[in-house]
Motif scaffolding. Structure first.
Motif, PDB file in Angstrom:
ATOM      1  N   HIS A  68       7.492  70.264  49.137  1.00  0.00           N
ATOM      2  CA  HIS A  68       7.727  71.633  48.697  1.00  0.00           C
ATOM      3  C   HIS A  68       8.032  71.657  47.197  1.00  0.00           C
ATOM      4  O   HIS A  68       8.012  70.615  46.537  1.00  0.00           O
ATOM      5  CB  HIS A  68       8.880  72.245  49.503  1.00  0.00           C
ATOM      6  CG  HIS A  68       8.561  72.412  50.952  1.00  0.00           C
ATOM      7  ND1 HIS A  68       9.453  72.138  51.954  1.00  0.00           N
ATOM      8  CD2 HIS A  68       7.411  72.810  51.568  1.00  0.00           C
ATOM      9  CE1 HIS A  68       8.894  72.358  53.126  1.00  0.00           C
ATOM     10  NE2 HIS A  68       7.650  72.760  52.913  1.00  0.00           N
ATOM     11  N   GLU A 113       9.592  78.132  47.083  1.00  0.00           N
ATOM     12  CA  GLU A 113      10.322  77.074  47.783  1.00  0.00           C
ATOM     13  C   GLU A 113      10.596  77.535  49.212  1.00  0.00           C
ATOM     14  O   GLU A 113      11.265  78.547  49.422  1.00  0.00           O
ATOM     15  CB  GLU A 113      11.631  76.758  47.063  1.00  0.00           C
ATOM     16  CG  GLU A 113      12.551  75.804  47.808  1.00  0.00           C
ATOM     17  CD  GLU A 113      11.902  74.457  48.096  1.00  0.00           C
ATOM     18  OE1 GLU A 113      11.867  74.070  49.284  1.00  0.00           O
ATOM     19  OE2 GLU A 113      11.437  73.798  47.154  1.00  0.00           O
ATOM     20  N   LYS A 114      10.080  76.788  50.198  1.00  0.00           N
ATOM     21  CA  LYS A 114      10.261  77.157  51.608  1.00  0.00           C
ATOM     22  C   LYS A 114      11.534  76.578  52.218  1.00  0.00           C
ATOM     23  O   LYS A 114      12.043  77.098  53.194  1.00  0.00           O
ATOM     24  CB  LYS A 114       9.055  76.685  52.425  1.00  0.00           C
ATOM     25  CG  LYS A 114       7.800  77.521  52.240  1.00  0.00           C
ATOM     26  CD  LYS A 114       6.706  77.036  53.179  1.00  0.00           C
ATOM     27  CE  LYS A 114       5.521  77.997  53.198  1.00  0.00           C
ATOM     28  NZ  LYS A 114       4.474  77.526  54.134  1.00  0.00           N
ATOM     29  N   ASP A 156       3.073  78.322  47.507  1.00  0.00           N
ATOM     30  CA  ASP A 156       3.229  77.903  48.900  1.00  0.00           C
ATOM     31  C   ASP A 156       4.042  78.961  49.633  1.00  0.00           C
ATOM     32  O   ASP A 156       5.256  78.855  49.770  1.00  0.00           O
ATOM     33  CB  ASP A 156       3.917  76.540  48.980  1.00  0.00           C
ATOM     34  CG  ASP A 156       3.950  75.984  50.396  1.00  0.00           C
ATOM     35  OD1 ASP A 156       3.236  76.514  51.270  1.00  0.00           O
ATOM     36  OD2 ASP A 156       4.686  75.001  50.632  1.00  0.00           O
TER      37      ASP A 156
END
Length: 313
Positions: A68, A113-114, A156
């Motif tokens: 990530h 950012e997951k 993302d």
């Protein structure tokens, strides 16, 4: 060992047999048998990933063990200095950004950012940006433009946060202005789709001179499940939707939506993070080198022509 996806069950079974052999070997020489099974597993992995369907690529792109934003910052950049807040409402943790050095070159880095566990995923809202996140992105893009710093974005996200509070704070306007800020910047902008590139939440950070995309990443206007729910009234048709939507890097390269496909290690970036980092570092370096020396108006013109040309036959 990575966690296996549904379509990887035969590979998981072979790896399970290898692990059982190693645990129960005692003093018996099991080297030849382990080598035979490992070779069979490696071949099955190669064959499986050589013919992934768009829906299977979507599953790989969403793999929870993929690197990530924070992993890429640690692996690709030096002297990271995070910058926080939109100077209006709050600091959104789904979209992060700051100054860094890339191969000795000063850059601005932005991305989704997951998170990598339950607590961090909640803190980062699963990478779904809110208006304050996109307004932070606007602030940092304009800051980079003012100081003449190239911009690198790492995309993302399944999409921007769809909650009522986000709509009340002007989600659509914030996304549109973030896209505008990227298009207007007079410095090189390079975007990399490293996992999911979903909807306007992705485009808001991907309106770049060069768009890179990992081999098993996906990029689309809506998720396959969302598309299936609209067209067929059921998310069960997600695999058919993914096929029709042309979400893969290979399709999008053919359409001119992206510029470069970045190869992933066998089995996906989550199986070899170091290999994935090295491939992305090389592609980012080539893209930035190719844009170095271009004037502000030329960079804007390139970006404008690139996006206006999409979809034309």
């Amino acid at each position: 060992m990575p966690s296996f996806l549904d379509f990887e069950k035969p590979i998981a079974e072979l790896q399970g047999r290898i692990d059982e052999l190693r645990e129960s070997a005692g003093g018996i020489d099991i080297g030849p048998e382990v080598a035979r099974l490992q070779a069979k597993s490696d071949k099955l992995l190669r064959d499986t990933f050589a013919r992934l369907t768009p829906w299977q690529k979507t599953q790989v792109a969403r793999h929870p063990e993929r690197p990530h934003f924070k992993d890429y910052v640690a692996g690709l950049f030096d002297e990271w200095v995070p910058l926080a807040g939109d100077r209006a409402f709050a600091d959104d943790q789904a979209i992060l950004g700051g100054f860094a050095l890339f191969r000795g070159r000063k850059v601005m880095v932005l991305g989704h950012e997951k998170g990598d566990d339950t607590a961090s995923r909640l803190r980062h809202n699963f990478g779904m940006g809110k208006p304050e996140g996109y307004r932070k992105a606007i602030r940092l893009v304009e800051l980079a433009d003012r100081f003449g710093l190239p911009i690198v974005t790492l995309v993302d996200t399944s999409g921007a946060f769809p909650g009522i509070q986000a709509e009340e704070r002007g989600q659509a306007e914030a996304i549109a202005r973030s896209t505008e800020a990227c298009l207007r910047a007079g410095v090189p902008v390079v975007a990399a789709i490293v996992g999911e590139g979903g909807s306007g939440g992705a485009v808001a950070l991907a309106a770049a001179n060069r768009v890179l995309m990992f081999e098993h990443a996906v990029y689309s206007v809506i998720s396959p499940e969302g598309c299936a729910s609209i067209l067929w009234r059921t998310a069960d048709k997600a695999a058919e939707a993914a096929e029709a939507m042309k979400v893969t890097a290979q399709d999008l390269k053919g359409f001119g939506v992206i510029d470069t496909i970045v190869p992933e290690p066998l089995g996906g970036a989550h199986r070899d993070r170091g290999g994935a980092m090295a491939a992305l570092k090389l592609a980012l370096g080539d893209a930035l080198d190719g844009l170095a020396g271009l004037g502000r108006e030329e960079l804007r013109r390139q970006r404008r022509d690139k996006f206006l040309g999409m979809g034309r036959l």
